[in-house]
Design a protein around this motif. Structure first.
Motif, PDB file in Angstrom:
ATOM      1  N   ALA A  16      53.103  52.312  69.600  1.00 26.00           N
ATOM      2  CA  ALA A  16      53.138  51.874  68.207  1.00 26.00           C
ATOM      3  C   ALA A  16      52.833  50.377  68.149  1.00 26.00           C
ATOM      4  O   ALA A  16      53.250  49.614  69.023  1.00 26.00           O
ATOM      5  CB  ALA A  16      54.520  52.157  67.621  1.00 26.00           C
ATOM      6  N   GLU A  17      52.102  49.980  67.134  1.00 25.71           N
ATOM      7  CA  GLU A  17      51.784  48.559  66.990  1.00 25.71           C
ATOM      8  C   GLU A  17      53.025  47.833  66.488  1.00 25.71           C
ATOM      9  O   GLU A  17      53.671  48.265  65.539  1.00 25.71           O
ATOM     10  CB  GLU A  17      50.615  48.371  66.021  1.00 25.71           C
ATOM     11  CG  GLU A  17      50.103  46.955  66.035  1.00 25.71           C
ATOM     12  CD  GLU A  17      48.773  46.814  65.333  1.00 25.71           C
ATOM     13  OE1 GLU A  17      47.898  46.185  65.916  1.00 25.71           O
ATOM     14  OE2 GLU A  17      48.643  47.322  64.211  1.00 25.71           O
ATOM     15  N   THR A  18      53.348  46.736  67.139  1.00 24.49           N
ATOM     16  CA  THR A  18      54.527  45.949  66.775  1.00 24.49           C
ATOM     17  C   THR A  18      54.115  44.712  65.986  1.00 24.49           C
ATOM     18  O   THR A  18      52.932  44.355  65.938  1.00 24.49           O
ATOM     19  CB  THR A  18      55.282  45.481  68.026  1.00 24.49           C
ATOM     20  OG1 THR A  18      54.450  44.551  68.744  1.00 24.49           O
ATOM     21  CG2 THR A  18      55.658  46.652  68.928  1.00 24.49           C
ATOM     22  N   LYS A  19      55.107  44.056  65.420  1.00 25.28           N
ATOM     23  CA  LYS A  19      54.868  42.791  64.727  1.00 25.28           C
ATOM     24  C   LYS A  19      54.173  41.802  65.670  1.00 25.28           C
ATOM     25  O   LYS A  19      53.209  41.138  65.292  1.00 25.28           O
ATOM     26  CB  LYS A  19      56.205  42.230  64.240  1.00 25.28           C
ATOM     27  CG  LYS A  19      56.145  40.819  63.694  1.00 25.28           C
ATOM     28  CD  LYS A  19      57.515  40.326  63.252  1.00 25.28           C
ATOM     29  CE  LYS A  19      58.368  39.997  64.446  1.00 25.28           C
ATOM     30  NZ  LYS A  19      59.628  39.314  64.106  1.00 25.28           N
ATOM     31  N   HIS A  20      54.643  41.756  66.906  1.00 30.67           N
ATOM     32  CA  HIS A  20      54.075  40.794  67.855  1.00 30.67           C
ATOM     33  C   HIS A  20      52.659  41.161  68.293  1.00 30.67           C
ATOM     34  O   HIS A  20      51.824  40.274  68.479  1.00 30.67           O
ATOM     35  CB  HIS A  20      55.008  40.630  69.055  1.00 30.67           C
ATOM     36  CG  HIS A  20      56.298  39.991  68.683  1.00 30.67           C
ATOM     37  ND1 HIS A  20      56.414  38.663  68.369  1.00 30.67           N
ATOM     38  CD2 HIS A  20      57.531  40.521  68.532  1.00 30.67           C
ATOM     39  CE1 HIS A  20      57.665  38.388  68.055  1.00 30.67           C
ATOM     40  NE2 HIS A  20      58.356  39.498  68.141  1.00 30.67           N
ATOM     41  N   SER A  21      52.371  42.442  68.436  1.00 35.61           N
ATOM     42  CA  SER A  21      51.001  42.818  68.805  1.00 35.61           C
ATOM     43  C   SER A  21      50.034  42.482  67.674  1.00 35.61           C
ATOM     44  O   SER A  21      48.892  42.075  67.918  1.00 35.61           O
ATOM     45  CB  SER A  21      50.909  44.290  69.206  1.00 35.61           C
ATOM     46  OG  SER A  21      51.218  45.142  68.132  1.00 35.61           O
ATOM     47  N   ALA A  59      55.201  41.341  75.896  1.00 37.26           N
ATOM     48  CA  ALA A  59      53.928  41.767  76.487  1.00 37.26           C
ATOM     49  C   ALA A  59      52.717  41.482  75.609  1.00 37.26           C
ATOM     50  O   ALA A  59      51.620  41.235  76.122  1.00 37.26           O
ATOM     51  CB  ALA A  59      53.982  43.251  76.821  1.00 37.26           C
ATOM     52  N   ALA A  60      52.881  41.467  74.307  1.00 36.56           N
ATOM     53  CA  ALA A  60      51.751  41.231  73.396  1.00 36.56           C
ATOM     54  C   ALA A  60      51.070  39.897  73.658  1.00 36.56           C
ATOM     55  O   ALA A  60      49.881  39.741  73.385  1.00 36.56           O
ATOM     56  CB  ALA A  60      52.229  41.282  71.942  1.00 36.56           C
ATOM     57  N   TYR A  61      51.818  38.936  74.209  1.00 33.96           N
ATOM     58  CA  TYR A  61      51.271  37.590  74.422  1.00 33.96           C
ATOM     59  C   TYR A  61      50.796  37.364  75.851  1.00 33.96           C
ATOM     60  O   TYR A  61      50.535  36.237  76.250  1.00 33.96           O
ATOM     61  CB  TYR A  61      52.322  36.542  74.028  1.00 33.96           C
ATOM     62  CG  TYR A  61      52.759  36.685  72.587  1.00 33.96           C
ATOM     63  CD1 TYR A  61      51.906  36.335  71.551  1.00 33.96           C
ATOM     64  CD2 TYR A  61      53.999  37.215  72.269  1.00 33.96           C
ATOM     65  CE1 TYR A  61      52.290  36.490  70.225  1.00 33.96           C
ATOM     66  CE2 TYR A  61      54.396  37.373  70.945  1.00 33.96           C
ATOM     67  CZ  TYR A  61      53.540  37.008  69.937  1.00 33.96           C
ATOM     68  OH  TYR A  61      53.920  37.164  68.628  1.00 33.96           O
ATOM     69  N   GLY A  62      50.660  38.427  76.619  1.00 36.41           N
ATOM     70  CA  GLY A  62      50.254  38.290  78.010  1.00 36.41           C
ATOM     71  C   GLY A  62      48.769  38.077  78.174  1.00 36.41           C
ATOM     72  O   GLY A  62      47.993  38.338  77.255  1.00 36.41           O
ATOM     73  N   PRO A  63      48.387  37.585  79.323  1.00 33.07           N
ATOM     74  CA  PRO A  63      49.237  37.102  80.400  1.00 33.07           C
ATOM     75  C   PRO A  63      49.831  35.740  80.063  1.00 33.07           C
ATOM     76  O   PRO A  63      49.361  35.050  79.152  1.00 33.07           O
ATOM     77  CB  PRO A  63      48.279  37.003  81.588  1.00 33.07           C
ATOM     78  CG  PRO A  63      46.969  36.689  80.965  1.00 33.07           C
ATOM     79  CD  PRO A  63      46.962  37.430  79.648  1.00 33.07           C
TER      80      PRO A  63
END
Length: 98
Positions: A16-21, A59-63
């Motif tokens: 599921a797409e999150t706010k952070h993604s 994880a959305a902000y990786g790496p």
């Protein structure tokens, strides 16, 4: 194994797409451009959120290192600013990433 328990080899549905993604995707779409991505109750919470973005704790902000983020208080409002700077390329030395 009974007929009621038939195994299926199928992949899971997409996450599921999150706010952070959604935030990370928007930042990647406008590289190097700063954006206010959060308004926090305290500067401590804003600083913690900025650190989580920089270190890719989410994880959305990786790496880690692909995003820059800072916390600032502007007219009493505690903001988190972030931007996408791209994945850092490590130099290759003798066929191995250094």
């Amino acid at each position: 194994m009974s007929a009621a328990h038939v195994m299926e080899f199928i992949g899971p549905p997409p996450a599921a797409e999150t706010k952070h993604s959604k935030i990370a995707r928007a930042l990647r779409g406008r590289p190097a451009e700063w954006a206010v991505v959060q308004r926090a109750a305290t500067i401590t919470r804003a600083a913690s959120a900025a650190q989580a973005i920089r270190s890719a704790k989410l994880a959305a902000y990786g790496p880690a290192g692909a995003f820059q983020a800072v916390a600032r208080t502007v007219q009493g409002e505690h903001r988190v600013y972030a931007r996408y700077v791209g994945e850092q390329r490590r130099p290759v030395v003798g066929g191995v990433a250094a």
